[in-house]
Scaffold this motif. Structure first.
Motif, short mmCIF file in Angstrom:
data_model
loop_
_atom_site.label_atom_id
_atom_site.label_comp_id
_atom_site.label_asym_id
_atom_site.label_seq_id
_atom_site.Cartn_x
_atom_site.Cartn_y
_atom_site.Cartn_z
N ALA A 152 -3.29 2.80 -69.67
CA ALA A 152 -4.19 3.91 -68.90
C ALA A 152 -4.03 5.36 -69.23
CB ALA A 152 -3.58 3.25 -67.64
N ARG A 154 -3.65 6.50 -72.04
CA ARG A 154 -4.50 6.68 -72.75
C ARG A 154 -6.34 6.95 -72.60
NH1 ARG A 154 -3.86 5.70 -78.75
NH2 ARG A 154 -5.98 5.55 -80.02
N GLY A 155 -7.02 6.11 -71.58
CA GLY A 155 -8.22 5.87 -71.13
C GLY A 155 -8.38 7.15 -70.46
N ALA A 158 -9.11 9.59 -72.19
CA ALA A 158 -10.66 9.64 -73.20
C ALA A 158 -11.00 10.22 -71.80
CB ALA A 158 -11.39 8.25 -73.38
N PHE A 159 -11.41 10.47 -70.64
CA PHE A 159 -11.82 10.41 -69.50
C PHE A 159 -11.94 12.62 -69.47
CE2 PHE A 159 -10.58 12.75 -65.46
CZ PHE A 159 -12.04 11.93 -64.21
N GLU A 162 -14.35 13.68 -72.32
CA GLU A 162 -15.98 13.29 -71.79
C GLU A 162 -16.26 14.30 -70.73
OE1 GLU A 162 -18.11 11.02 -73.42
OE2 GLU A 162 -19.20 11.59 -71.55
N VAL A 163 -15.29 14.21 -69.61
CA VAL A 163 -15.60 15.71 -68.50
C VAL A 163 -15.62 16.82 -69.22
CG1 VAL A 163 -14.70 16.43 -66.32
CG2 VAL A 163 -14.34 13.79 -66.80
N GLU A 177 -12.42 23.60 -60.26
CA GLU A 177 -12.27 22.35 -59.54
C GLU A 177 -12.62 21.60 -60.92
OE1 GLU A 177 -15.51 23.00 -56.04
OE2 GLU A 177 -16.66 24.00 -57.75
N LEU A 178 -13.14 21.97 -62.12
CA LEU A 178 -12.73 21.05 -63.05
C LEU A 178 -10.86 20.88 -63.22
CD1 LEU A 178 -14.38 19.22 -65.51
CD2 LEU A 178 -13.31 21.64 -66.53
N LEU A 181 -9.64 18.56 -60.80
CA LEU A 181 -9.97 17.26 -60.99
C LEU A 181 -9.18 16.11 -61.70
CD1 LEU A 181 -11.81 14.48 -60.51
CD2 LEU A 181 -13.71 15.40 -62.38
N ASP A 184 -5.63 15.74 -60.53
CA ASP A 184 -5.17 14.63 -59.77
C ASP A 184 -5.49 13.62 -60.34
OD1 ASP A 184 -4.83 17.18 -57.73
OD2 ASP A 184 -7.00 17.23 -56.69
N SER A 185 -7.03 13.57 -61.55
CA SER A 185 -7.02 11.93 -61.66
C SER A 185 -6.12 11.53 -62.34
CB SER A 185 -8.07 11.82 -62.53
OG SER A 185 -8.14 13.28 -63.60
N GLN A 188 -3.36 10.18 -59.89
CA GLN A 188 -3.81 9.07 -59.71
C GLN A 188 -4.02 8.05 -60.55
OE1 GLN A 188 -4.02 8.13 -56.28
NE2 GLN A 188 -4.39 10.28 -55.85
N ILE A 189 -3.87 8.57 -61.51
CA ILE A 189 -4.10 6.65 -63.08
C ILE A 189 -2.53 6.33 -63.55
CG2 ILE A 189 -4.65 6.30 -65.38
CD1 ILE A 189 -7.61 7.53 -64.44
N LEU A 192 -1.29 4.54 -60.14
CA LEU A 192 -1.68 2.91 -60.58
C LEU A 192 -1.60 2.45 -61.43
CD1 LEU A 192 -5.47 3.48 -59.77
CD2 LEU A 192 -4.47 2.67 -58.28
N GLY B 155 -16.60 10.64 -66.69
CA GLY B 155 -15.52 10.50 -67.53
C GLY B 155 -14.41 8.66 -67.27
N PHE B 159 -13.21 5.78 -69.80
CA PHE B 159 -12.07 5.89 -69.50
C PHE B 159 -11.61 4.31 -69.40
CE2 PHE B 159 -9.12 3.50 -65.93
CZ PHE B 159 -7.91 4.23 -66.15
N LEU B 192 -11.82 11.80 -55.38
CA LEU B 192 -11.11 13.53 -55.84
C LEU B 192 -12.12 13.80 -56.27
CD1 LEU B 192 -8.91 12.41 -58.16
CD2 LEU B 192 -8.60 13.32 -56.29
#
Lengths: 203, 203
Positions: A152, A154-155, A158-159, A162-163, A177-178, A181, A184-185, A188-189, A192, B155, B159, B192
């Motif tokens: 997760a 590692r993913g 990558a996220f 890309e973002v 804002e970036l 994101l 917080d991501s 969350q990841i 999870l 993104g 992921f 998000l």
């Protein structure tokens, strides 16, 4: 202005200078477009001497990519005197700024070489692995052996790449804002992947 | 077994057959290693005829990559008779299975070509864009103009690719756990980006 004093450099210093110049050039163009002539010109030495230090253009490219990866990793090093939230914030800000400032060279690192030949492809994997390990190490008292955690994170790297590259191309939102994101991501990841509430992390 | 009847194919049928064979070969090896000789052998025609249909190995590679991208997009098409949760689940399951079954060719699509030359690099961007648009279109009554939304979904696609490729390499968790991570991370990331509670989406 006084004329710069010509100093005789040791071979190590000369090699380091050439690598520095190569990394600087990466801010503006992809690795494949680094020119040995231009590099020799910028360093004030002959092209033959550049080849003396690096053997071939391919070897020079690997050395520059490796130096760029080290620089990228160093400038995003979290400041251990901050609390974990602060480290995350400061490290991600450095990440976003570095990517924005070195877009061409960065894309080379994360994309161009990732499916490429052995040395550059391996460098890409190694660099991503270092980021994953740094993040997992910072997470503190979590189950670092949880099978989904490394996958997760590692993913998420990558996220984040890309973002951030997309944002640098077309910054339709503020940097804050970036960053929110990205931060917080990650929370969350990781939550999870661990099967815990997001609120229990990074506090 | 009866011997297969040799049928004379139209040029369109022949071209489609060669593309099919090329896409099948991608399951086992990267694009750069597709062999025109082997393809000709598999199709039972001369190498010269293969070149007649595709002009050059480079053109053939672009055509195969494009056909593979179309196939990948088609097999992950959500079934519109399901509710949104069901579509997400079924489409992601197809995504994970396709990536697992076509690891080499898939890596080529998402990595090898992404920083590569014009036609293949463009195909990579186009394919990722199609996935982003499909997801955003499915989200239904959300603010699709929210500036962070497209960036965040793009993104998330990165992921999902990274996590799925990593899982296919080393499946330390069940497919269902992987699918739960993919599904829940999309919900969280979209929430998000929109600044809404995750629970308000996909219900």
């Amino acid at each position: 202005m006084t004329k710069a004093t010509r100093t005789r450099r040791t071979p190590e210093e000369r090699r380091a200078q050439l690598l520095d110049l190569g990394v600087q050039m990466l801010a503006e163009r992809p690795l494949a477009e680094l020119s040995m002539e231009e590099l020799a010109g910028a360093a004030g030495i002959s092209k033959a001497l550049v080849f003396h230090y690096f053997g071939s253009k391919a070897e020079f490219q690997v050395a520059v990519a490796s130096a760029a990866a080290d620089e990228f990793f160093a400038v995003t090093e979290p400041d251990p005197t901050l609390d974990l939230d602060g480290q995350l914030d400061q490290s991600m800000r450095a990440f976003v700024r570095y990517v924005s400032d070195h877009r061409e060279g960065y894309l080379m690192l994360v994309r161009g070489v990732s499916g490429g030949d052995g040395a550059l492809g391996g460098l890409f994997t190694h660099t991503r692995d270092r980021f994953v390990r740094r993040i997992v190490d910072k997470l503190g008292p979590v189950d670092v052996g949880a099978p989904l955690l490394h996958l997760a994170v590692r993913g998420w790297v990558a996220f984040a790449e890309e973002v951030t590259v997309g944002w640098a191309d077309d910054p339709t939102t503020s940097e804050d804002e970036l960053l929110a994101l990205l931060r917080d991501s990650l929370t969350q990841i990781v939550a999870l992947a661990l099967g815990v509430p997001a609120g229990s992390l990074l506090t």
